[in-house]
Design a protein around this motif. Sequence first.
Motif, PDB file in Angstrom:
ATOM      1  N   LYS A   1       0.240  -1.098  -0.232  1.00 30.52           N
ATOM      2  CA  LYS A   1      -0.191  -0.002  -0.651  1.00 30.52           C
ATOM      3  C   LYS A   1       1.088   1.053   0.355  1.00 30.52           C
ATOM      4  O   LYS A   1       1.538   1.388   0.627  1.00 30.52           O
ATOM      5  CB  LYS A   1      -0.812   0.284   0.758  1.00 30.52           C
ATOM      6  CG  LYS A   1      -2.245   1.323   1.092  1.00 30.52           C
ATOM      7  CD  LYS A   1      -3.249   0.873   1.873  1.00 30.52           C
ATOM      8  CE  LYS A   1      -3.987   1.650   2.203  1.00 30.52           C
ATOM      9  NZ  LYS A   1      -5.010   2.402   3.247  1.00 30.52           N
ATOM     10  N   LEU A   2       0.872   2.081  -0.680  1.00 33.82           N
ATOM     11  CA  LEU A   2       1.013   3.904  -0.823  1.00 33.82           C
ATOM     12  C   LEU A   2       0.341   5.096  -0.199  1.00 33.82           C
ATOM     13  O   LEU A   2      -0.546   4.694  -0.077  1.00 33.82           O
ATOM     14  CB  LEU A   2       1.590   3.674  -2.684  1.00 33.82           C
ATOM     15  CG  LEU A   2       1.990   3.251  -3.146  1.00 33.82           C
ATOM     16  CD1 LEU A   2       2.454   3.701  -4.515  1.00 33.82           C
ATOM     17  CD2 LEU A   2       3.434   2.543  -2.647  1.00 33.82           C
ATOM     18  N   TYR A   3       0.630   5.564   0.319  1.00 31.56           N
ATOM     19  CA  TYR A   3       0.392   6.419   0.660  1.00 31.56           C
ATOM     20  C   TYR A   3       1.447   7.720   1.068  1.00 31.56           C
ATOM     21  O   TYR A   3       2.850   8.043   0.575  1.00 31.56           O
ATOM     22  CB  TYR A   3       0.288   6.500   2.848  1.00 31.56           C
ATOM     23  CG  TYR A   3      -0.003   5.629   3.457  1.00 31.56           C
ATOM     24  CD1 TYR A   3      -1.265   5.567   3.824  1.00 31.56           C
ATOM     25  CD2 TYR A   3       0.463   4.096   3.274  1.00 31.56           C
ATOM     26  CE1 TYR A   3      -1.897   4.309   4.700  1.00 31.56           C
ATOM     27  CE2 TYR A   3      -0.439   3.417   4.212  1.00 31.56           C
ATOM     28  CZ  TYR A   3      -1.179   3.221   4.675  1.00 31.56           C
ATOM     29  OH  TYR A   3      -2.017   2.439   5.524  1.00 31.56           O
ATOM     30  N   PHE A   4       0.391   9.220   0.994  1.00 30.45           N
ATOM     31  CA  PHE A   4       1.052  10.114   0.046  1.00 30.45           C
ATOM     32  C   PHE A   4       0.344  11.644   0.834  1.00 30.45           C
ATOM     33  O   PHE A   4      -0.262  11.629   1.572  1.00 30.45           O
ATOM     34  CB  PHE A   4       0.532  10.581  -1.242  1.00 30.45           C
ATOM     35  CG  PHE A   4       0.696  10.050  -2.374  1.00 30.45           C
ATOM     36  CD1 PHE A   4       2.555   9.563  -3.109  1.00 30.45           C
ATOM     37  CD2 PHE A   4      -0.131   8.379  -2.275  1.00 30.45           C
ATOM     38  CE1 PHE A   4       2.290   8.766  -3.726  1.00 30.45           C
ATOM     39  CE2 PHE A   4       0.946   7.481  -3.662  1.00 30.45           C
ATOM     40  CZ  PHE A   4       1.878   8.359  -4.275  1.00 30.45           C
ATOM     41  N   ALA A   5       1.593  11.872   1.861  1.00 28.91           N
ATOM     42  CA  ALA A   5       1.111  13.058   2.430  1.00 28.91           C
ATOM     43  C   ALA A   5       2.167  14.336   2.029  1.00 28.91           C
ATOM     44  O   ALA A   5       2.965  14.501   1.990  1.00 28.91           O
ATOM     45  CB  ALA A   5       2.060  13.054   3.762  1.00 28.91           C
ATOM     46  N   PRO A   6       1.385  15.366   1.587  1.00 25.66           N
ATOM     47  CA  PRO A   6      -0.572  15.611   1.497  1.00 25.66           C
ATOM     48  C   PRO A   6      -0.991  15.040   0.059  1.00 25.66           C
ATOM     49  O   PRO A   6      -2.255  14.531  -0.035  1.00 25.66           O
ATOM     50  CB  PRO A   6      -0.998  16.592   1.801  1.00 25.66           C
ATOM     51  CG  PRO A   6       0.381  17.362   1.076  1.00 25.66           C
ATOM     52  CD  PRO A   6       1.899  17.163   1.325  1.00 25.66           C
ATOM     53  N   GLY A   7      -0.025  14.600  -1.368  1.00 24.16           N
ATOM     54  CA  GLY A   7      -0.487  13.568  -2.262  1.00 24.16           C
ATOM     55  C   GLY A   7      -1.311  14.896  -2.799  1.00 24.16           C
ATOM     56  O   GLY A   7      -1.838  16.030  -2.393  1.00 24.16           O
ATOM     57  N   ASN A   8      -1.781  14.265  -3.946  1.00 24.84           N
ATOM     58  CA  ASN A   8      -2.741  15.161  -4.698  1.00 24.84           C
ATOM     59  C   ASN A   8      -3.884  14.394  -5.347  1.00 24.84           C
ATOM     60  O   ASN A   8      -3.821  13.516  -4.975  1.00 24.84           O
ATOM     61  CB  ASN A   8      -1.487  16.333  -5.778  1.00 24.84           C
ATOM     62  CG  ASN A   8      -0.964  15.176  -7.078  1.00 24.84           C
ATOM     63  OD1 ASN A   8      -1.756  14.060  -6.986  1.00 24.84           O
ATOM     64  ND2 ASN A   8       0.185  15.784  -7.142  1.00 24.84           N
ATOM     65  N   ALA A   9      -4.209  14.591  -6.647  1.00 22.71           N
ATOM     66  CA  ALA A   9      -5.557  13.568  -7.009  1.00 22.71           C
ATOM     67  C   ALA A   9      -5.663  12.481  -7.828  1.00 22.71           C
ATOM     68  O   ALA A   9      -5.640  11.563  -7.895  1.00 22.71           O
ATOM     69  CB  ALA A   9      -6.890  14.575  -7.524  1.00 22.71           C
ATOM     70  N   GLY A  10      -3.747  12.998  -8.320  1.00 19.77           N
ATOM     71  CA  GLY A  10      -3.327  11.886  -8.959  1.00 19.77           C
ATOM     72  C   GLY A  10      -2.229  10.743  -7.896  1.00 19.77           C
ATOM     73  O   GLY A  10      -3.133   9.484  -8.680  1.00 19.77           O
ATOM     74  N   THR A  11      -2.223  11.464  -7.408  1.00 14.61           N
ATOM     75  CA  THR A  11      -1.453   9.999  -5.662  1.00 14.61           C
ATOM     76  C   THR A  11      -2.886   9.313  -5.291  1.00 14.61           C
ATOM     77  O   THR A  11      -2.556   8.614  -5.402  1.00 14.61           O
ATOM     78  CB  THR A  11      -0.841  10.832  -5.478  1.00 14.61           C
ATOM     79  OG1 THR A  11      -1.536  11.465  -4.482  1.00 14.61           O
ATOM     80  CG2 THR A  11       0.424  11.569  -5.433  1.00 14.61           C
ATOM     81  N   ALA A  12      -4.117   9.973  -5.564  1.00 14.57           N
ATOM     82  CA  ALA A  12      -4.645   9.080  -4.568  1.00 14.57           C
ATOM     83  C   ALA A  12      -5.681   7.742  -5.380  1.00 14.57           C
ATOM     84  O   ALA A  12      -6.262   7.674  -4.941  1.00 14.57           O
ATOM     85  CB  ALA A  12      -6.441  10.761  -4.715  1.00 14.57           C
ATOM     86  N   LYS A  13      -5.133   8.305  -6.317  1.00 13.42           N
ATOM     87  CA  LYS A  13      -5.471   7.037  -7.723  1.00 13.42           C
ATOM     88  C   LYS A  13      -4.433   5.435  -7.615  1.00 13.42           C
ATOM     89  O   LYS A  13      -5.079   5.145  -7.735  1.00 13.42           O
ATOM     90  CB  LYS A  13      -5.625   7.252  -9.079  1.00 13.42           C
ATOM     91  CG  LYS A  13      -7.077   8.201  -9.692  1.00 13.42           C
ATOM     92  CD  LYS A  13      -7.152   7.833 -10.642  1.00 13.42           C
ATOM     93  CE  LYS A  13      -7.543   9.274 -11.279  1.00 13.42           C
ATOM     94  NZ  LYS A  13      -7.214   9.557 -12.751  1.00 13.42           N
ATOM     95  N   LEU A  14      -3.545   5.698  -6.863  1.00 13.09           N
ATOM     96  CA  LEU A  14      -2.172   4.915  -6.535  1.00 13.09           C
ATOM     97  C   LEU A  14      -2.268   4.348  -5.384  1.00 13.09           C
ATOM     98  O   LEU A  14      -1.759   2.825  -4.389  1.00 13.09           O
ATOM     99  CB  LEU A  14      -0.771   5.890  -7.200  1.00 13.09           C
ATOM    100  CG  LEU A  14      -0.799   5.817  -8.075  1.00 13.09           C
ATOM    101  CD1 LEU A  14       0.654   6.949  -7.908  1.00 13.09           C
ATOM    102  CD2 LEU A  14      -0.254   5.029  -8.996  1.00 13.09           C
ATOM    103  N   GLY A  15      -2.570   5.601  -4.526  1.00 14.88           N
ATOM    104  CA  GLY A  15      -2.504   5.230  -2.884  1.00 14.88           C
ATOM    105  C   GLY A  15      -3.636   5.524  -1.850  1.00 14.88           C
ATOM    106  O   GLY A  15      -4.884   6.036  -2.578  1.00 14.88           O
TER     107      GLY A  15
ATOM    108  N   ASN B   1      -3.907   9.354  -0.200  1.00 18.36           N
ATOM    109  CA  ASN B   1      -3.404  10.712   0.609  1.00 18.36           C
ATOM    110  C   ASN B   1      -3.551  10.686   2.093  1.00 18.36           C
ATOM    111  O   ASN B   1      -5.030  10.406   2.528  1.00 18.36           O
ATOM    112  CB  ASN B   1      -4.558  11.862  -0.292  1.00 18.36           C
ATOM    113  CG  ASN B   1      -3.929  11.786  -1.551  1.00 18.36           C
ATOM    114  OD1 ASN B   1      -2.968  11.273  -1.277  1.00 18.36           O
ATOM    115  ND2 ASN B   1      -4.297  12.194  -2.614  1.00 18.36           N
ATOM    116  N   ILE B   2      -2.791  11.366   2.992  1.00 22.71           N
ATOM    117  CA  ILE B   2      -3.413  11.520   4.060  1.00 22.71           C
ATOM    118  C   ILE B   2      -3.191  13.058   5.026  1.00 22.71           C
ATOM    119  O   ILE B   2      -2.251  13.219   4.021  1.00 22.71           O
ATOM    120  CB  ILE B   2      -2.345  10.123   5.244  1.00 22.71           C
ATOM    121  CG1 ILE B   2      -0.530  10.935   4.742  1.00 22.71           C
ATOM    122  CG2 ILE B   2      -2.527   9.590   5.170  1.00 22.71           C
ATOM    123  CD1 ILE B   2       0.082  10.308   5.988  1.00 22.71           C
TER     124      ILE B   2
END
Length: 425
Positions: free
Chosen positions: A31-45, A47-48
Amino acid sequence: MDNKQTILIIGGGGREHAVGWKVAQSPRAGKLYFAPGNAGTAKLGENISIKATDIDGLLDFVKKEKIDLTLALPDDPLALGVVDAFQKEGLRIFGPTKAAAQLESSKAFSKHFMQKHNLPTAQFETFTDFEKADEYLKNHSLPVVVKASGLALGKGVVIAQTYEEAHEALENMMIKKVFGEGGTEVVIEEFLTGPEISIHAFSDGKNYSLFPSAQDHKRIGEGNTGLNTGGMGTISPLPFVDSALMEKIEKEIVAPTLAAMASEGMSFQGVLYPGLMLTKDGPKILEYNARFGDPETETYMRLLDTDLLDIVDATIDGTLGTFDVKWKPLSACTIILASGGYPEKYEKEKPISGIEEAEKNTDIIVFHAGTTLKEGVLVTNGGRVLGVSATGVTLKEALQTAYEAIPKISFEGIYYRKDIGDKYI
Ligand code: AMP
Ligand code: GLY
């Protein structure tokens, strides 16, 4: 046993989407998490909502969720010592320590480092006293370059054509503190000319592996005019950088920089990204960055042929010396689609359409930078909104593919440069 790793990627721009996209292709990626990420990263894992600079918040999250590996990509958490904080707790993290990241976070540090180790760079002086700096300016040749020493969102460099302009820049940095503490110390240096290129290398502290050459286009306007931005488009590899020049850059810049950092007890682990100017006296270092470039990374990830997680592991474990990083024998480019008005004032929350249409051509990947979801609708959320990347057998083909796809994408106020790479095709 499950050998999949749960991974946290710190950051929320195009670079983080591109690295996440590549990491997700690894058979070892969990599982991938992104801090804070964006709408693109939300599709990969997932966003926190923890800021990239909230080191305590990131530490708590990683301990609570038992994250196996963290990738620290933006400059500010690195400058704040996120890597040191994680290492102290025995947590696995990719990136340079705070001391090593000074190569980017303090221009005064990096200039003195280059001087001490005879690394090629522009002649300079550093100042913490306004009067002395101003006196020095009066006798300097023109144009002259005035730089805030600390991080300044890529805006802390002024190329002054007159003494008055230089004086004003100095006043803004040192007296008016427009970059806060970033301008407490300034660097005044000689103006260099020549093509500018981006060099990147993975480093485990001792061993390194160079990426292909790349070039960013930092000005907002076509023909390299107007204000500086975070970067409006990149191409790689560069047709005018041959293997002899890459060897020279490796021998005269990358290898001695890493050896000197190690000799000073600040081994550099992560990605070293020197920005170079190819002057008539040879390549000179304009600045060091202690991280992946953005939007260089969006282009590089399209060319990287080796599992990025394997490279990250070799970098952390010090085994890069026996590791072969492979790049596809293709060309790639990324064109940034920005909000109208960037890098000055711009509006947000404009609905975005057409990405799927653009990606129907499988040579196209659209990386998200300043995007978010508002009530389920994809909207703009920053100055640089999307990075349209393309690959091709030649640079010309990659650029053609990208520029054919872009008109399929729309949002109010969309702006992009139409001349990325066109000097070289
Ligand atoms: P830096 O943040 O140091 O990379 O500077 C931002 C931009 O300013 C660079 O990408 C160059 O285009 C320009 N620049 C910086 N230093 C010099 C210099 N000594 N001579 C000419 N241009 C420079
Ligand atoms: N490509 C510009 C930067 O990452 O600093």
